[in-house]
Design a protein around this motif. Structure first.
Motif, PDB file in Angstrom:
ATOM      1  N   MET A   1       0.842  -1.217   0.000  1.00 11.28           N
ATOM      2  CA  MET A   1       0.000   0.000   0.000  1.00 11.28           C
ATOM      3  C   MET A   1       0.868   1.255   0.000  1.00 11.28           C
ATOM      4  O   MET A   1       0.628   2.178  -0.761  1.00 11.28           O
ATOM      5  CB  MET A   1      -0.923  -0.038   1.215  1.00 11.28           C
ATOM      6  CG  MET A   1      -1.752   1.230   1.374  1.00 11.28           C
ATOM      7  SD  MET A   1      -2.888   1.461  -0.006  1.00 11.28           S
ATOM      8  CE  MET A   1      -3.570   3.058   0.421  1.00 11.28           C
ATOM      9  N   LYS A   2       1.887   1.286   0.855  1.00  9.18           N
ATOM     10  CA  LYS A   2       2.755   2.471   0.917  1.00  9.18           C
ATOM     11  C   LYS A   2       3.475   2.670  -0.406  1.00  9.18           C
ATOM     12  O   LYS A   2       3.627   3.781  -0.886  1.00  9.18           O
ATOM     13  CB  LYS A   2       3.766   2.331   2.050  1.00  9.18           C
ATOM     14  CG  LYS A   2       3.131   2.404   3.435  1.00  9.18           C
ATOM     15  CD  LYS A   2       4.179   2.316   4.507  1.00  9.18           C
ATOM     16  CE  LYS A   2       3.544   2.420   5.903  1.00  9.18           C
ATOM     17  NZ  LYS A   2       4.546   2.309   6.969  1.00  9.18           N
ATOM     18  N   HIS A   3       3.923   1.542  -1.005  1.00  8.65           N
ATOM     19  CA  HIS A   3       4.635   1.644  -2.267  1.00  8.65           C
ATOM     20  C   HIS A   3       3.724   2.222  -3.344  1.00  8.65           C
ATOM     21  O   HIS A   3       4.118   3.106  -4.113  1.00  8.65           O
ATOM     22  CB  HIS A   3       5.141   0.261  -2.668  1.00  8.65           C
ATOM     23  CG  HIS A   3       5.808   0.244  -4.020  1.00  8.65           C
ATOM     24  ND1 HIS A   3       7.031   0.831  -4.250  1.00  8.65           N
ATOM     25  CD2 HIS A   3       5.385  -0.276  -5.209  1.00  8.65           C
ATOM     26  CE1 HIS A   3       7.361   0.678  -5.533  1.00  8.65           C
ATOM     27  NE2 HIS A   3       6.371   0.008  -6.135  1.00  8.65           N
ATOM     28  N   CYS A   4       2.480   1.722  -3.380  1.00  3.67           N
ATOM     29  CA  CYS A   4       1.520   2.223  -4.365  1.00  3.67           C
ATOM     30  C   CYS A   4       1.199   3.688  -4.121  1.00  3.67           C
ATOM     31  O   CYS A   4       1.053   4.465  -5.045  1.00  3.67           O
ATOM     32  CB  CYS A   4       0.241   1.380  -4.311  1.00  3.67           C
ATOM     33  SG  CYS A   4      -0.973   1.835  -5.571  1.00  3.67           S
ATOM     34  N   PHE A   5       1.095   4.067  -2.829  1.00  8.45           N
ATOM     35  CA  PHE A   5       0.770   5.452  -2.465  1.00  8.45           C
ATOM     36  C   PHE A   5       1.837   6.411  -2.980  1.00  8.45           C
ATOM     37  O   PHE A   5       1.542   7.442  -3.564  1.00  8.45           O
ATOM     38  CB  PHE A   5       0.637   5.561  -0.950  1.00  8.45           C
ATOM     39  CG  PHE A   5       0.469   6.967  -0.470  1.00  8.45           C
ATOM     40  CD1 PHE A   5      -0.619   7.722  -0.895  1.00  8.45           C
ATOM     41  CD2 PHE A   5       1.398   7.540   0.393  1.00  8.45           C
ATOM     42  CE1 PHE A   5      -0.791   9.018  -0.454  1.00  8.45           C
ATOM     43  CE2 PHE A   5       1.227   8.832   0.807  1.00  8.45           C
ATOM     44  CZ  PHE A   5       0.135   9.568   0.402  1.00  8.45           C
ATOM     45  N   VAL A   6       3.127   6.013  -2.829  1.00  3.13           N
ATOM     46  CA  VAL A   6       4.222   6.849  -3.312  1.00  3.13           C
ATOM     47  C   VAL A   6       4.171   6.953  -4.827  1.00  3.13           C
ATOM     48  O   VAL A   6       4.296   8.029  -5.406  1.00  3.13           O
ATOM     49  CB  VAL A   6       5.575   6.294  -2.833  1.00  3.13           C
ATOM     50  CG1 VAL A   6       6.717   7.066  -3.485  1.00  3.13           C
ATOM     51  CG2 VAL A   6       5.676   6.356  -1.321  1.00  3.13           C
ATOM     52  N   ASN A   7       3.963   5.822  -5.483  1.00  2.00           N
ATOM     53  CA  ASN A   7       3.892   5.849  -6.937  1.00  2.00           C
ATOM     54  C   ASN A   7       2.725   6.697  -7.434  1.00  2.00           C
ATOM     55  O   ASN A   7       2.821   7.375  -8.448  1.00  2.00           O
ATOM     56  CB  ASN A   7       3.744   4.423  -7.483  1.00  2.00           C
ATOM     57  CG  ASN A   7       5.027   3.626  -7.294  1.00  2.00           C
ATOM     58  OD1 ASN A   7       6.095   4.206  -7.117  1.00  2.00           O
ATOM     59  ND2 ASN A   7       4.923   2.296  -7.355  1.00  2.00           N
ATOM     60  N   CYS A   8       1.600   6.610  -6.693  1.00  2.00           N
ATOM     61  CA  CYS A   8       0.433   7.401  -7.086  1.00  2.00           C
ATOM     62  C   CYS A   8       0.716   8.890  -6.990  1.00  2.00           C
ATOM     63  O   CYS A   8       0.270   9.662  -7.826  1.00  2.00           O
ATOM     64  CB  CYS A   8      -0.775   7.050  -6.214  1.00  2.00           C
ATOM     65  SG  CYS A   8      -1.485   5.435  -6.621  1.00  2.00           S
ATOM     66  N   LEU A   9       1.451   9.274  -5.947  1.00  2.00           N
ATOM     67  CA  LEU A   9       1.799  10.688  -5.797  1.00  2.00           C
ATOM     68  C   LEU A   9       2.643  11.157  -6.963  1.00  2.00           C
ATOM     69  O   LEU A   9       2.474  12.256  -7.475  1.00  2.00           O
ATOM     70  CB  LEU A   9       2.532  10.912  -4.477  1.00  2.00           C
ATOM     71  CG  LEU A   9       1.701  10.781  -3.212  1.00  2.00           C
ATOM     72  CD1 LEU A   9       2.604  10.951  -1.993  1.00  2.00           C
ATOM     73  CD2 LEU A   9       0.601  11.815  -3.186  1.00  2.00           C
ATOM     74  N   ILE A  10       3.535  10.293  -7.407  1.00  2.00           N
ATOM     75  CA  ILE A  10       4.409  10.654  -8.523  1.00  2.00           C
ATOM     76  C   ILE A  10       3.601  10.762  -9.808  1.00  2.00           C
ATOM     77  O   ILE A  10       3.805  11.660 -10.630  1.00  2.00           O
ATOM     78  CB  ILE A  10       5.533   9.606  -8.683  1.00  2.00           C
ATOM     79  CG1 ILE A  10       6.427   9.618  -7.434  1.00  2.00           C
ATOM     80  CG2 ILE A  10       6.343   9.873  -9.954  1.00  2.00           C
ATOM     81  CD1 ILE A  10       7.444   8.520  -7.433  1.00  2.00           C
ATOM     82  N   ALA A  11       2.605   9.852  -9.951  1.00  2.00           N
ATOM     83  CA  ALA A  11       1.837   9.807 -11.198  1.00  2.00           C
ATOM     84  C   ALA A  11       0.661  10.773 -11.213  1.00  2.00           C
ATOM     85  O   ALA A  11      -0.053  10.857 -12.202  1.00  2.00           O
ATOM     86  CB  ALA A  11       1.314   8.372 -11.416  1.00  2.00           C
ATOM     87  N   PHE A  12       0.492  11.501 -10.142  1.00  2.00           N
ATOM     88  CA  PHE A  12      -0.726  12.332  -9.995  1.00  2.00           C
ATOM     89  C   PHE A  12      -0.908  13.320 -11.150  1.00  2.00           C
ATOM     90  O   PHE A  12      -1.974  13.465 -11.709  1.00  2.00           O
ATOM     91  CB  PHE A  12      -0.665  13.083  -8.666  1.00  2.00           C
ATOM     92  CG  PHE A  12      -1.810  14.017  -8.467  1.00  2.00           C
ATOM     93  CD1 PHE A  12      -3.105  13.515  -8.381  1.00  2.00           C
ATOM     94  CD2 PHE A  12      -1.608  15.384  -8.390  1.00  2.00           C
ATOM     95  CE1 PHE A  12      -4.170  14.366  -8.208  1.00  2.00           C
ATOM     96  CE2 PHE A  12      -2.675  16.236  -8.230  1.00  2.00           C
ATOM     97  CZ  PHE A  12      -3.955  15.723  -8.130  1.00  2.00           C
ATOM     98  N   SER A  13       0.160  13.987 -11.523  1.00  2.00           N
ATOM     99  CA  SER A  13       0.045  15.025 -12.542  1.00  2.00           C
ATOM    100  C   SER A  13      -0.233  14.445 -13.928  1.00  2.00           C
ATOM    101  O   SER A  13      -0.587  15.175 -14.837  1.00  2.00           O
ATOM    102  CB  SER A  13       1.318  15.883 -12.571  1.00  2.00           C
ATOM    103  OG  SER A  13       2.426  15.061 -12.865  1.00  2.00           O
TER     104      SER A  13
ATOM    105  N   LEU B   1      -3.449   4.761 -10.893  1.00  2.00           N
ATOM    106  CA  LEU B   1      -3.637   6.101 -11.439  1.00  2.00           C
ATOM    107  C   LEU B   1      -4.357   6.942 -10.393  1.00  2.00           C
ATOM    108  O   LEU B   1      -5.368   6.532  -9.836  1.00  2.00           O
ATOM    109  CB  LEU B   1      -4.457   6.037 -12.722  1.00  2.00           C
ATOM    110  CG  LEU B   1      -3.770   5.348 -13.914  1.00  2.00           C
ATOM    111  CD1 LEU B   1      -4.730   5.220 -15.081  1.00  2.00           C
ATOM    112  CD2 LEU B   1      -2.534   6.130 -14.324  1.00  2.00           C
ATOM    113  N   LEU B   2      -3.852   8.121 -10.137  1.00  2.00           N
ATOM    114  CA  LEU B   2      -4.361   8.984  -9.059  1.00  2.00           C
ATOM    115  C   LEU B   2      -5.220  10.114  -9.632  1.00  2.00           C
ATOM    116  O   LEU B   2      -4.889  10.690 -10.656  1.00  2.00           O
ATOM    117  CB  LEU B   2      -3.187   9.593  -8.295  1.00  2.00           C
ATOM    118  CG  LEU B   2      -3.513  10.371  -7.012  1.00  2.00           C
ATOM    119  CD1 LEU B   2      -4.052   9.438  -5.949  1.00  2.00           C
ATOM    120  CD2 LEU B   2      -2.264  11.084  -6.513  1.00  2.00           C
ATOM    121  N   THR B   3      -6.330  10.390  -8.969  1.00  2.00           N
ATOM    122  CA  THR B   3      -7.175  11.533  -9.342  1.00  2.00           C
ATOM    123  C   THR B   3      -7.639  12.222  -8.070  1.00  2.00           C
ATOM    124  O   THR B   3      -7.613  11.636  -6.977  1.00  2.00           O
ATOM    125  CB  THR B   3      -8.386  11.104 -10.184  1.00  2.00           C
ATOM    126  OG1 THR B   3      -9.032  12.282 -10.678  1.00  2.00           O
ATOM    127  CG2 THR B   3      -9.385  10.311  -9.369  1.00  2.00           C
TER     128      THR B   3
END
Length: 447
Positions: free
Chosen positions: A1-13, A123-125
């Protein structure tokens, strides 16, 4: 979960907008929320995802004071709620809501919630909601806890060139903050704002022809300060005054006559013109005697003196005619007064003048009152109107003095016993009821 959370932050834009989430319909986006100073307020922002493709990663809340930029006030991530410095009065309410304890005026402004989600592909929104909070510092208050509509002297309106009836709502000793105004309801049901505020009272100017019936004033429910009233405040209900249109018309007629008498042609002006004429004639004669060359000028002065004499005689004639007309008007008004029925309330069907079925005048007829909520408080008001003692007044119900035949004009009357007129007590709208004449109200008054 933490790993995905970090990746999501990076992919947010670089993310695309997801559509599987749903906001609860309450509160609506850009809703307006009101609170009283020192009270609590909640912003319930529930959000629902489909549970398969989306997951809430973190939530952040922002505040924007009027004229300032957004500032972060709290964040919720991985089951933990964190507030910024000096924001410990905020608590989290599932699943995206915020609760504010002890609201202050500095808390007024816009509040945003931003929910950040990701799907199975990480993918983050971000989705956002907003409300606007207003905080009332004080509730309004009236003098002696008495909220009444009264009628004051009519005033002359230079714009419409007519007399206007003045109805006053209050008197307020504190308008609250933000300050409140009042709304007026006319007998026709038309809603109006106050004409102006004067020394703690809200004034409604009513021009001719004046409507007969109940006039009421009350605080607008949308006023933030109105929400801070206690249950016992008299301002929670509307104040009413019954206006008899015939009485008002007669009153305005009397004002017209008095006004005409005040602006009548001044006979003193005529006497002044006569004195001026005599003085000019004397001076013209002296000039002619002193120098014959001034004969032409003196002749003109004599003509002017005669003109002044004519003006003075005309003024005196007008004054005499105006006095005669005004005296005739006064006589006719006196006849009108004697011909109009004076009482607005009466007792019918009793053994003597101190008891009976209560009836009030409605135009040229009489109407009864329904006994719903009828008790000794209403009886005291009626007896006082009739000139009897309030003490010892007894309310009677169920047509104790017989059934009336006219309209039933008031129902659910709830007086305090201190009112000067039964028609100003809180009640249903004039003429609205669910009664029959088997419920006609009566009273027994002390001597």
């Amino acid at each position: 979960m933490k790993h995905c959370f970090v990746n999501c932050l990076i992919a947010f834009s670089f993310s695309s907008v997801l559509q599987a989430y749903r906001w609860s319909p309450t509160p609506e986006n850009d809703a307006r929320v009101k609170a009283c100073e020192g009270g609590d307020v909640s912003f319930p922002w529930p959000i629902v995802t489909d549970g398969k493709d989306e997951e809430i990663v973190y939530i952040d809340w922002l505040f924007q004071a009027p004229g300032k930029a957004n500032v972060s006030i709290a964040i919720y991530v991985e089951g933990n709620f964190f507030t910024k410095a000096n924001k410990d009065r905020f608590t989290f309410t599932p699943n995206a809501g915020l609760h504010l304890q002890g609201a202050q005026t500095d808390d007024a402004g816009r509040y945003y919630v931003r929910v950040n989600l990701h799907d199975e592909k990480c993918l983050l929104t971000s989705v956002e909601r907003m409300v606007t909070l207003s905080v009332a510092e004080r509730a309004p208050a009236v003098q002696n806890d008495s909220f009444l509509v009264t009628m004051s002297d009519a005033i002359w309106d230079d714009v419409i060139e007519d007399w206007t009836l003045q109805l006053r709502c209050g008197r307020f000793v504190d308008f609250g903050h933000p300050p409140v105004d009042v709304i007026w309801t006319m007998p026709s049901g038309e809603v109006r704002n106050s004409s102006h505020e004067d020394n703690g009272t809200f004034v409604l100017s009513v021009s001719s022809p004046v409507q007969g019936g109940n006039y009421s004033c009350h605080l607008p429910p949308s006023a933030p300060a109105a929400r801070c009233l206690t249950d016992t405040s008299p301002l929670t209900a509307a104040a009413r005054l019954y206006v008899d249109d015939k009485d008002v018309r007669l009153y305005l007629l009397e004002l017209w006559v008095q006004f005409s008498n005040m602006v009548r042609v001044n006979s003193d002006q005529a006497y002044l013109l006569q004195n001026q004429s005599r003085f000019i004639q004397d001076q013209a004669s002296l000039l002619t005697d002193q120098d014959s060359r001034l004969q032409g000028y003196a002749s003109l002065l004599q003509v002017y003196a005669r003109l002044l004499q004519d003006q003075s005689r005309c003024i005196l004639d007008q004054t005499s005619l105006q006095d005669e007309i005004i005296n005739n008007l006064k006589v006719e008004l006196t006849k009108l007064k004697l011909g109009l029925p004076e009482p607005s309330i009466r007792l019918v069907g009793g053994r003597n003048e101190r008891e009976g079925r209560v009836e009030i005048r409605v135009g040229d007829s009489w109407g009864t009152l329904c006994d719903d909520e009828w008790d000794n408080n209403e009886a005291r008001v009626v007896c006082n109107m009739l000139g009897f003692f309030q003490a010892g007044a007894v309310a009677k119900s169920e047509a104790a003095f017989g059934r009336g035949t006219g309209p039933i004009v008031l129902d659910d009357i709830q007086c305090t016993g201190k009112e000067q007129d039964i028609r100003v007590c809180p009640a249903r709208s004039f003429g609205t009821h669910d009664c029959s004449h088997t419920e006609d109200a009566g009273v027994i008054c002390a001597g």
